[in-house]
Scaffold this motif. Structure first.
Motif, PDB file in Angstrom:
ATOM      1  N   ILE A  12       0.828  -1.204   0.000  1.00 55.34           N
ATOM      2  CA  ILE A  12       0.000   0.000   0.000  1.00 55.34           C
ATOM      3  C   ILE A  12       0.866   1.259   0.000  1.00 55.34           C
ATOM      4  CG2 ILE A  12      -1.817   1.260   1.213  1.00 55.34           C
ATOM      5  CD1 ILE A  12      -2.707  -1.355  -0.062  1.00 55.34           C
ATOM      6  N   LEU A  13       1.983   1.243   0.733  1.00 55.53           N
ATOM      7  CA  LEU A  13       2.883   2.399   0.734  1.00 55.53           C
ATOM      8  C   LEU A  13       3.527   2.598  -0.634  1.00 55.53           C
ATOM      9  CD1 LEU A  13       4.759   2.336   4.175  1.00 55.53           C
ATOM     10  CD2 LEU A  13       3.232   4.123   3.295  1.00 55.53           C
ATOM     11  N   THR A  14       3.880   1.498  -1.290  1.00 55.98           N
ATOM     12  CA  THR A  14       4.433   1.590  -2.642  1.00 55.98           C
ATOM     13  C   THR A  14       3.440   2.268  -3.576  1.00 55.98           C
ATOM     14  OG1 THR A  14       5.722  -0.441  -2.321  1.00 55.98           O
ATOM     15  CG2 THR A  14       5.372   0.285  -4.584  1.00 55.98           C
ATOM     16  N   ALA A  15       2.184   1.824  -3.500  1.00 48.84           N
ATOM     17  CA  ALA A  15       1.133   2.413  -4.333  1.00 48.84           C
ATOM     18  C   ALA A  15       0.890   3.876  -3.975  1.00 48.84           C
ATOM     19  CB  ALA A  15      -0.162   1.618  -4.171  1.00 48.84           C
ATOM     20  N   PHE A  16       0.961   4.202  -2.679  1.00 47.37           N
ATOM     21  CA  PHE A  16       0.720   5.563  -2.216  1.00 47.37           C
ATOM     22  C   PHE A  16       1.770   6.526  -2.765  1.00 47.37           C
ATOM     23  CE2 PHE A  16       1.283   8.962   0.961  1.00 47.37           C
ATOM     24  CZ  PHE A  16      -0.014   9.457   1.022  1.00 47.37           C
ATOM     25  N   VAL A  17       3.040   6.111  -2.667  1.00 48.25           N
ATOM     26  CA  VAL A  17       4.120   6.966  -3.170  1.00 48.25           C
ATOM     27  C   VAL A  17       3.999   7.160  -4.680  1.00 48.25           C
ATOM     28  CG1 VAL A  17       6.625   7.142  -3.483  1.00 48.25           C
ATOM     29  CG2 VAL A  17       5.696   6.370  -1.293  1.00 48.25           C
TER      30      VAL A  17
ATOM     31  N   VAL B 255      -0.316   8.605  -5.381  1.00 46.84           N
ATOM     32  CA  VAL B 255      -0.762   9.841  -4.709  1.00 46.84           C
ATOM     33  C   VAL B 255       0.339  10.897  -4.703  1.00 46.84           C
ATOM     34  CG1 VAL B 255      -1.614  10.840  -2.547  1.00 46.84           C
ATOM     35  CG2 VAL B 255      -2.394   8.564  -3.267  1.00 46.84           C
ATOM     36  N   LEU B 256       1.538  10.508  -4.277  1.00 42.25           N
ATOM     37  CA  LEU B 256       2.634  11.473  -4.197  1.00 42.25           C
ATOM     38  C   LEU B 256       3.300  11.712  -5.554  1.00 42.25           C
ATOM     39  CD1 LEU B 256       4.389  10.358  -0.876  1.00 42.25           C
ATOM     40  CD2 LEU B 256       2.549  12.035  -1.187  1.00 42.25           C
ATOM     41  N   LYS B 257       3.091  10.774  -6.490  1.00 42.69           N
ATOM     42  CA  LYS B 257       3.685  10.865  -7.835  1.00 42.69           C
ATOM     43  C   LYS B 257       5.216  10.936  -7.758  1.00 42.69           C
ATOM     44  CE  LYS B 257      -0.486  11.197  -9.535  1.00 42.69           C
ATOM     45  NZ  LYS B 257      -1.119  10.038 -10.225  1.00 42.69           N
ATOM     46  N   MET B 258       5.788  10.137  -6.877  1.00 37.91           N
ATOM     47  CA  MET B 258       7.238  10.102  -6.682  1.00 37.91           C
ATOM     48  C   MET B 258       7.786   8.731  -7.062  1.00 37.91           C
ATOM     49  SD  MET B 258       8.338  13.036  -5.674  1.00 37.91           S
ATOM     50  CE  MET B 258       7.789  14.595  -4.965  1.00 37.91           C
ATOM     51  N   GLY B 259       9.122   8.624  -7.087  1.00 40.90           N
ATOM     52  CA  GLY B 259       9.773   7.398  -7.508  1.00 40.90           C
ATOM     53  C   GLY B 259      10.346   6.595  -6.362  1.00 40.90           C
ATOM     54  N   ALA B 260      11.249   5.664  -6.715  1.00 39.07           N
ATOM     55  CA  ALA B 260      11.802   4.735  -5.742  1.00 39.07           C
ATOM     56  C   ALA B 260      12.668   5.429  -4.691  1.00 39.07           C
ATOM     57  CB  ALA B 260      12.626   3.666  -6.459  1.00 39.07           C
TER      58      ALA B 260
ATOM     59  N   MET C 125      -5.188   9.267   4.458  1.00 39.73           N
ATOM     60  CA  MET C 125      -6.275   9.572   3.539  1.00 39.73           C
ATOM     61  C   MET C 125      -6.239  11.030   3.089  1.00 39.73           C
ATOM     62  SD  MET C 125      -9.436   7.480   5.326  1.00 39.73           S
ATOM     63  CE  MET C 125     -10.506   7.730   3.900  1.00 39.73           C
ATOM     64  N   PHE C 126      -5.479  11.864   3.822  1.00 41.95           N
ATOM     65  CA  PHE C 126      -5.476  13.306   3.553  1.00 41.95           C
ATOM     66  C   PHE C 126      -4.094  13.860   3.221  1.00 41.95           C
ATOM     67  CE2 PHE C 126      -8.565  12.122   6.835  1.00 41.95           C
ATOM     68  CZ  PHE C 126      -9.753  12.403   6.161  1.00 41.95           C
ATOM     69  N   ILE C 127      -3.055  13.078   3.397  1.00 43.35           N
ATOM     70  CA  ILE C 127      -1.688  13.559   3.163  1.00 43.35           C
ATOM     71  C   ILE C 127      -1.367  13.592   1.665  1.00 43.35           C
ATOM     72  CG2 ILE C 127       0.759  13.004   3.494  1.00 43.35           C
ATOM     73  CD1 ILE C 127       0.058  11.854   6.211  1.00 43.35           C
ATOM     74  N   LYS C 128      -0.764  14.681   1.227  1.00 47.88           N
ATOM     75  CA  LYS C 128      -0.369  14.831  -0.182  1.00 47.88           C
ATOM     76  C   LYS C 128       1.110  15.200  -0.336  1.00 47.88           C
ATOM     77  CE  LYS C 128      -4.688  14.259  -1.323  1.00 47.88           C
ATOM     78  NZ  LYS C 128      -5.144  12.984  -1.938  1.00 47.88           N
ATOM     79  N   SER C 129       1.805  15.357   0.773  1.00 50.35           N
ATOM     80  CA  SER C 129       3.204  15.791   0.759  1.00 50.35           C
ATOM     81  C   SER C 129       4.119  14.639   1.151  1.00 50.35           C
ATOM     82  CB  SER C 129       3.394  16.958   1.732  1.00 50.35           C
ATOM     83  OG  SER C 129       4.744  17.143   2.076  1.00 50.35           O
ATOM     84  N   TRP C 130       5.229  14.468   0.413  1.00 46.74           N
ATOM     85  CA  TRP C 130       6.138  13.374   0.752  1.00 46.74           C
ATOM     86  C   TRP C 130       6.885  13.651   2.058  1.00 46.74           C
ATOM     87  CZ3 TRP C 130      11.407  14.087   1.229  1.00 46.74           C
ATOM     88  CH2 TRP C 130      11.962  15.209   0.619  1.00 46.74           C
ATOM     89  N   GLN C 131       7.119  14.947   2.366  1.00 48.54           N
ATOM     90  CA  GLN C 131       7.780  15.271   3.626  1.00 48.54           C
ATOM     91  C   GLN C 131       6.905  14.881   4.826  1.00 48.54           C
ATOM     92  OE1 GLN C 131       7.367  17.391   1.072  1.00 48.54           O
ATOM     93  NE2 GLN C 131       9.242  18.544   0.641  1.00 48.54           N
ATOM     94  N   LEU C 132       5.611  15.216   4.731  1.00 42.38           N
ATOM     95  CA  LEU C 132       4.684  14.863   5.807  1.00 42.38           C
ATOM     96  C   LEU C 132       4.488  13.351   5.871  1.00 42.38           C
ATOM     97  CD1 LEU C 132       2.846  15.876   8.030  1.00 42.38           C
ATOM     98  CD2 LEU C 132       1.020  16.172   6.332  1.00 42.38           C
ATOM     99  N   THR C 133       4.577  12.695   4.731  1.00 42.11           N
ATOM    100  CA  THR C 133       4.469  11.236   4.689  1.00 42.11           C
ATOM    101  C   THR C 133       5.583  10.585   5.491  1.00 42.11           C
ATOM    102  OG1 THR C 133       3.408  11.250   2.512  1.00 42.11           O
ATOM    103  CG2 THR C 133       4.485   9.205   3.193  1.00 42.11           C
ATOM    104  N   ILE C 134       6.803  11.082   5.324  1.00 39.68           N
ATOM    105  CA  ILE C 134       7.939  10.514   6.060  1.00 39.68           C
ATOM    106  C   ILE C 134       7.755  10.699   7.561  1.00 39.68           C
ATOM    107  CG2 ILE C 134      10.420  10.751   6.500  1.00 39.68           C
ATOM    108  CD1 ILE C 134      10.775  11.417   3.546  1.00 39.68           C
ATOM    109  N   VAL C 135       7.289  11.894   7.972  1.00 40.58           N
ATOM    110  CA  VAL C 135       7.063  12.160   9.397  1.00 40.58           C
ATOM    111  C   VAL C 135       5.997  11.219   9.956  1.00 40.58           C
ATOM    112  CG1 VAL C 135       6.240  13.868  11.063  1.00 40.58           C
ATOM    113  CG2 VAL C 135       7.777  14.578   9.217  1.00 40.58           C
TER     114      VAL C 135
END
Length: 392
Positions: free
Chosen positions: A236-241, A244-249, A298-308
């Motif tokens: 699920i985290l792989t899919a989220f990144v 949702v975050l549109k980021m890579g590995a 469900m509400f996070i859109k930032s990769w920085q906030l995701t890491i926290v």
């Protein structure tokens, strides 16, 4: 348990070095397989399938544990990593072919079996390294902390390598690190063979004892519910990144590192408060906090906030996991501990493919945000149930 040689400081260094290299390679392998499958197939269903199949070997935990006891720790440490080194080299060579994705998925199932063998072997050695029961807890904490630290290093580096040099280079690098771990294990003098036949609990007695204790049944059901929720977290985290975050590995590597760093902190914090606080309130508060952290995705859109947030979740997960282990240790009789813990572990592992299948389907059908929400809801149900558990 048979001690074959006196444990020296140099022997401990060799043991911890092998554990460190194997842990780094294992964490890197999870990122490599998932991101290779996701990027090469471009299909959610294929990623979910890889996650479900990866969790299946956990069902055979009891059989694997028995094999580990018979073959000896050194044998399993050497050959589990040696075989994984060869398998990753095969993936590196074949990943560019049309069958590369399916070959990686199938080999990944085998890799998970050898990871369980490796874990069983290294755990078996810990009492020998500790030397006395009074130091066992300290060495368990040290071993877990080192494992988590090098898993953090492995997944962080692997994400950067994946984006910078591609999956073929990453697969080759993982093969090389597994080979180093195997070579280090070859030089170990320790080879522990465990004989656990001394327990006077057979399978029927084990289930009778479990069913006779409302508290034990309650704890097991609660832990199964939580394991169902956390089993698909990597998928699920792989899919989220990615979705949702549109980021890579690289970002996923940092996110997963945050989770592992949190686990190190959580284990440390539990060691500080253990014996000072009652275990049941610790577990309940921890579960509530875990549920809240999952809801927040469900509400996070930032990769920085995701890491926290993931760091907080990892801290809570380790804290709760340690609390559950302590809770079980308090109520399980010593003469039946091996049989009961083996049975309980096998029950827990059933939750892994079940949870991955369930939330993988939700992710495929309704999106990753709803999957996080449902994971949080299942934990809340578990918390409600735990409040009704009565002490025996």
């Amino acid at each position: 348990m048979k001690r074959q040689t006196k444990i020296s400081g140099f022997e401990v260094i060799k043991y911890l070095s092998s554990v460190s290299a194997s842990s780094a390679a294992n964490s890197a392998s999870a990122l490599a397989i998932y991101w290779f499958v996701l990027k090469s197939s471009g299909k959610v269903s294929t990623l979910v399938l890889a996650g479900v199949l990866q969790s299946l070997p956990a069902i055979f935990a009891v059989v694997i544990s028995a094999l580990a006891n018979k073959r000896g720790s050194k044998f399993l440490m050497v050959y589990s990593d040696l075989i994984r080194a060869v398998l990753f080299l095969i993936i590196a060579i074949a990943c560019t072919t049309r069958f590369g994705i399916w070959l990686a998925i199938i080999i990944n199932i085998v890799i998970q079996v050898f990871e369980q063998l490796r874990t069983a072997a290294t755990t078996t050695i810990i009492p020998e390294v500790a030397g006395s029961s009074s130091k066992l807890g300290t060495w368990v904490g040290l071993s877990n902390s080192i494992t988590a630290a090098f898993e953090l290093i492995g997944v962080s580096i692997s994400g950067v390598v994946f984006d910078a040099f591609g999956y073929q280079t990453l697969f080759t690098m993982i093969s090389f690190v597994f080979m180093i771990s195997s070579i280090l294990a070859m030089f170990l003098k320790i080879n522990v063979v465990v004989n656990e036949d001394s327990s006077n609990f057979d399978m029927i007695q084990t289930f009778r004892h479990i069913l006779s204790s409302k508290l034990l049944v309650g704890i097991i059901l609660l832990a199964i519910a939580v394991n169902i929720s956390f089993a698909p977290l990597d998928v699920i985290l792989t899919a989220f990144v990615n979705d949702v975050l549109k980021m890579g590995a690289t970002v996923y590597g940092f996110v997963d590192s945050g989770l592992m760093a949190g686990m190190i902190l959580g284990s440390t914090l539990f060691g500080i408060v253990a014996g000072k606080w009652r275990v049941k309130p610790i577990a309940i508060v921890g579960f509530l906090a875990c549920s809240s952290a999952l809801f927040s995705f469900m509400f996070i859109k930032s990769w920085q906030l995701t890491i926290v947030t993931v760091f907080l979740l990892g801290t809570l997960m380790a804290f709760v996991d340690s609390a559950m282990d302590s809770w079980l240790l308090e109520i399980v009789p010593e003469n039946g501990r091996v049989a009961i813990f083996t049975t309980v572990t096998s029950l827990f592992t059933i939750a892994a493919p079940l949870g991955t299948s369930l939330f993988g389907y939700v992710y495929h059908a309704a999106g990753v945000s709803l999957a996080f929400g449902l994971m949080a809801l299942v934990i809340l149900v578990g918390v409600f149930f735990s409040l009704r558990i009565q002490e025996d």
